[in-house]
Design a protein around this motif. Sequence first.
Motif, PDB file in Angstrom:
ATOM      1  N   HIS A 123      41.107  41.201  27.144  1.00  0.00           N
ATOM      2  CA  HIS A 123      41.768  40.059  28.169  1.00  0.00           C
ATOM      3  C   HIS A 123      41.742  39.305  28.944  1.00  0.00           C
ATOM      4  CE1 HIS A 123      44.780  39.909  31.720  1.00  0.00           C
ATOM      5  NE2 HIS A 123      43.962  39.766  32.211  1.00  0.00           N
ATOM      6  N   TYR A 124      40.412  38.975  29.977  1.00  0.00           N
ATOM      7  CA  TYR A 124      40.321  37.768  29.934  1.00  0.00           C
ATOM      8  C   TYR A 124      39.523  36.883  29.535  1.00  0.00           C
ATOM      9  CZ  TYR A 124      40.346  40.930  34.717  1.00  0.00           C
ATOM     10  OH  TYR A 124      41.314  41.468  35.067  1.00  0.00           O
ATOM     11  N   GLU A 125      39.167  37.399  28.258  1.00  0.00           N
ATOM     12  CA  GLU A 125      38.356  36.039  27.176  1.00  0.00           C
ATOM     13  C   GLU A 125      39.799  34.559  26.481  1.00  0.00           C
ATOM     14  OE1 GLU A 125      36.053  37.860  24.335  1.00  0.00           O
ATOM     15  OE2 GLU A 125      34.103  37.843  25.762  1.00  0.00           O
ATOM     16  N   ALA A 126      40.873  35.790  26.254  1.00  0.00           N
ATOM     17  CA  ALA A 126      41.921  35.594  26.814  1.00  0.00           C
ATOM     18  C   ALA A 126      43.175  34.949  27.648  1.00  0.00           C
ATOM     19  CB  ALA A 126      43.028  36.083  25.897  1.00  0.00           C
ATOM     20  N   LEU A 127      42.473  34.762  28.447  1.00  0.00           N
ATOM     21  CA  LEU A 127      43.413  34.775  30.131  1.00  0.00           C
ATOM     22  C   LEU A 127      41.889  32.472  30.476  1.00  0.00           C
ATOM     23  CD1 LEU A 127      45.512  35.543  31.790  1.00  0.00           C
ATOM     24  CD2 LEU A 127      43.976  36.308  33.131  1.00  0.00           C
ATOM     25  N   SER A 128      41.147  32.953  29.857  1.00  0.00           N
ATOM     26  CA  SER A 128      40.293  32.041  30.247  1.00  0.00           C
ATOM     27  C   SER A 128      40.909  30.713  29.452  1.00  0.00           C
ATOM     28  CB  SER A 128      38.902  32.324  29.836  1.00  0.00           C
ATOM     29  OG  SER A 128      38.002  31.443  30.315  1.00  0.00           O
ATOM     30  N   GLN A 129      40.918  30.955  28.110  1.00  0.00           N
ATOM     31  CA  GLN A 129      41.381  30.228  27.117  1.00  0.00           C
ATOM     32  C   GLN A 129      42.971  29.764  27.460  1.00  0.00           C
ATOM     33  OE1 GLN A 129      40.032  29.626  23.270  1.00  0.00           O
ATOM     34  NE2 GLN A 129      38.223  29.961  24.114  1.00  0.00           N
ATOM     35  N   LYS A 130      43.630  30.678  27.991  1.00  0.00           N
ATOM     36  CA  LYS A 130      44.911  30.669  28.499  1.00  0.00           C
ATOM     37  C   LYS A 130      44.226  29.277  28.431  1.00  0.00           C
ATOM     38  CE  LYS A 130      49.499  31.802  28.838  1.00  0.00           C
ATOM     39  NZ  LYS A 130      50.348  33.313  28.958  1.00  0.00           N
ATOM     40  N   HIS A 131      44.804  29.682  30.012  1.00  0.00           N
ATOM     41  CA  HIS A 131      44.157  28.951  31.606  1.00  0.00           C
ATOM     42  C   HIS A 131      43.710  27.676  31.797  1.00  0.00           C
ATOM     43  CE1 HIS A 131      48.120  30.748  32.922  1.00  0.00           C
ATOM     44  NE2 HIS A 131      47.429  32.128  32.259  1.00  0.00           N
ATOM     45  N   GLY A 132      42.808  27.297  30.629  1.00  0.00           N
ATOM     46  CA  GLY A 132      41.060  26.564  31.179  1.00  0.00           C
ATOM     47  C   GLY A 132      40.288  26.646  32.464  1.00  0.00           C
ATOM     48  N   ILE A 133      41.153  28.085  32.717  1.00  0.00           N
ATOM     49  CA  ILE A 133      39.825  28.846  34.450  1.00  0.00           C
ATOM     50  C   ILE A 133      38.574  29.722  33.734  1.00  0.00           C
ATOM     51  CG2 ILE A 133      39.928  29.643  36.182  1.00  0.00           C
ATOM     52  CD1 ILE A 133      43.271  29.150  36.177  1.00  0.00           C
ATOM     53  N   PRO A 134      37.726  29.004  34.380  1.00  0.00           N
ATOM     54  CA  PRO A 134      36.829  30.156  33.564  1.00  0.00           C
ATOM     55  C   PRO A 134      36.210  31.680  35.032  1.00  0.00           C
ATOM     56  CG  PRO A 134      36.100  28.398  35.235  1.00  0.00           C
ATOM     57  CD  PRO A 134      37.147  28.000  34.872  1.00  0.00           C
ATOM     58  N   VAL A 135      36.121  32.595  33.857  1.00  0.00           N
ATOM     59  CA  VAL A 135      35.522  33.903  34.058  1.00  0.00           C
ATOM     60  C   VAL A 135      34.709  34.122  34.532  1.00  0.00           C
ATOM     61  CG1 VAL A 135      36.425  36.300  33.531  1.00  0.00           C
ATOM     62  CG2 VAL A 135      37.847  34.571  33.196  1.00  0.00           C
ATOM     63  N   VAL A 136      34.253  34.705  36.105  1.00  0.00           N
ATOM     64  CA  VAL A 136      33.062  35.103  35.968  1.00  0.00           C
ATOM     65  C   VAL A 136      33.132  36.764  36.750  1.00  0.00           C
ATOM     66  CG1 VAL A 136      31.244  35.068  37.688  1.00  0.00           C
ATOM     67  CG2 VAL A 136      31.843  33.392  36.912  1.00  0.00           C
ATOM     68  N   LEU A 137      32.590  37.845  35.775  1.00  0.00           N
ATOM     69  CA  LEU A 137      32.979  39.013  36.093  1.00  0.00           C
ATOM     70  C   LEU A 137      31.542  39.664  37.253  1.00  0.00           C
ATOM     71  CD1 LEU A 137      34.266  42.385  35.234  1.00  0.00           C
ATOM     72  CD2 LEU A 137      33.426  41.876  33.579  1.00  0.00           C
ATOM     73  N   ASP A 138      32.485  40.558  37.954  1.00  0.00           N
ATOM     74  CA  ASP A 138      31.522  41.628  38.796  1.00  0.00           C
ATOM     75  C   ASP A 138      31.489  43.010  38.549  1.00  0.00           C
ATOM     76  OD1 ASP A 138      29.816  42.780  40.614  1.00  0.00           O
ATOM     77  OD2 ASP A 138      31.868  42.120  42.467  1.00  0.00           O
ATOM     78  N   ALA A 139      30.542  43.227  37.354  1.00  0.00           N
ATOM     79  CA  ALA A 139      30.158  44.383  36.794  1.00  0.00           C
ATOM     80  C   ALA A 139      29.163  44.960  37.610  1.00  0.00           C
ATOM     81  CB  ALA A 139      30.135  44.610  35.975  1.00  0.00           C
ATOM     82  N   ALA A 140      28.994  44.744  39.153  1.00  0.00           N
ATOM     83  CA  ALA A 140      27.821  45.111  40.094  1.00  0.00           C
ATOM     84  C   ALA A 140      27.366  46.833  39.538  1.00  0.00           C
ATOM     85  CB  ALA A 140      27.896  44.985  41.358  1.00  0.00           C
ATOM     86  N   ALA A 141      28.230  48.195  39.410  1.00  0.00           N
ATOM     87  CA  ALA A 141      28.088  49.140  39.298  1.00  0.00           C
ATOM     88  C   ALA A 141      27.707  49.341  37.758  1.00  0.00           C
ATOM     89  CB  ALA A 141      28.866  49.863  40.390  1.00  0.00           C
ATOM     90  N   SER A 142      27.664  48.603  36.556  1.00  0.00           N
ATOM     91  CA  SER A 142      28.359  49.052  35.821  1.00  0.00           C
ATOM     92  C   SER A 142      27.636  49.545  34.859  1.00  0.00           C
ATOM     93  CB  SER A 142      29.618  48.054  35.053  1.00  0.00           C
ATOM     94  OG  SER A 142      30.525  47.822  35.845  1.00  0.00           O
ATOM     95  N   LEU A 143      25.971  48.932  35.159  1.00  0.00           N
ATOM     96  CA  LEU A 143      25.020  49.184  33.903  1.00  0.00           C
ATOM     97  C   LEU A 143      25.427  50.049  33.434  1.00  0.00           C
ATOM     98  CD1 LEU A 143      23.229  46.521  33.036  1.00  0.00           C
ATOM     99  CD2 LEU A 143      21.246  47.585  34.383  1.00  0.00           C
ATOM    100  N   GLY A 144      25.185  50.607  32.304  1.00  0.00           N
ATOM    101  CA  GLY A 144      25.516  52.002  31.951  1.00  0.00           C
ATOM    102  C   GLY A 144      25.908  51.528  30.857  1.00  0.00           C
TER     103      GLY A 144
END
Length: 386
Positions: A149-170
């Motif tokens: 979804h975020y890859e598509a959103l970034s493409q569509k709007h030409g806006i970069p995405v940076v993801l905070d996945a601080a608690a997601s390792l694992g």
Amino acid sequence: MNIPLTRPSPPRLSTAGAELRAIEQRGIFSNFGPVNTEFEAAIVEQLFNGVGHCTTVCNATLGLILAIRQAIAHQQTGQKRYALMPSFTFAAAAQAALWNGLTPLFVDIDPITWAADPEEEARLLRQHGQDIAVILPYATFGYAIDLAHYEALSQKHGIPVVLDAAASLGTLTAAGTGFGTGSAIPIIFSIHATKAFATGEGGIVYSTDKSLIQSLKTMANFGFGRPRNATMLGLNAKMTEVGALTGLLRLKSFAKIADRRQTLMDLYRAALPELTFQPRAAFRQSHQFASALLPPGTDRATIQARLVAEGIGSGSYFSPHLAEQDFFAETCPPASLPVTHDIASRIISLPLHDKMKNTEILEVARALRACITDKGCLAEIRYAAE
Ligand SMILES: *Cc1c(COP(=O)(O)O)cnc(C)c1O
């Protein structure tokens, strides 16, 4: 009882004498040394199926600051500049945007996943598209949000995405691979002592984009693109060799730890049918603590005080949510956040530790259920209405 919210148990450096002596003998203590190089390779190999690249940082907040900076480096300045992010997250995301001269623009969350609501994102992008410099989603409490979804959103709007996945390792996706595997979006993980992948302080930035990771490494080392020659904006965000060693030691037992934490979370789900949890992951979600919603009408403060009286710690991440915190209320535009308000008002964070016993989970559940069914723990409004 003494059951705190978290009981950090990072690898025991006191038993790693040989590895520490090797660092001393080498005389390299930081600056992306050999232990750090080994740790980065092991992370990609073991947690991302050998796909992609990563760099360590000394904490995830600096990782966010650098990744946002890298994402917006080539944009025109001067316009109103927003970072689109949920308000239901940790202060680090908003601070990282503000350090980059951006203003957080808060988006409401989905009532089921507690992550940014795609329809609300679309609405704000329609309304402010020209002024949004970066999209900064949060993989809420380790939940595997939809990266396509975020890859598509970034493409569509030409806006970069940076993801905070601080608690997601694992966290594992349906394919059985680590959350984020194969994504070009820079993903920032924390390995702080209180996260599931516990060390002391530290972070990992992952992406399949090798030049992006290389440029973050350069930025994290004073912007030195050439020896003692700053070629871009930089600061110091390097991990020490001892920090990297702690990470390498954690990797050895991490799969077991992450599985155990999920098992404990399942016990909470079974023992607390009155509470609402995020959807259970088909494979594995990394859990820092056990987050759940109290039933509507219960009084969280009273419940937490009763738990304390029984020796049980708890938290309310993320309440107050960002838009409710003084500094962000002053610096960010007001936003319509009805779901965020509801979720934040009912969220409770319950204890979860690597070495927690099943019986301790049942004790917490028993104490909590006693509160929930007690009229004294119902909020005034609800009580009056009955
Ligand atoms: C823990 C956390 C951070 C900060 O990580 P540090 O490594 O402590 O800087 C940022 N965002 C979220 C959502 C977190 O939970």
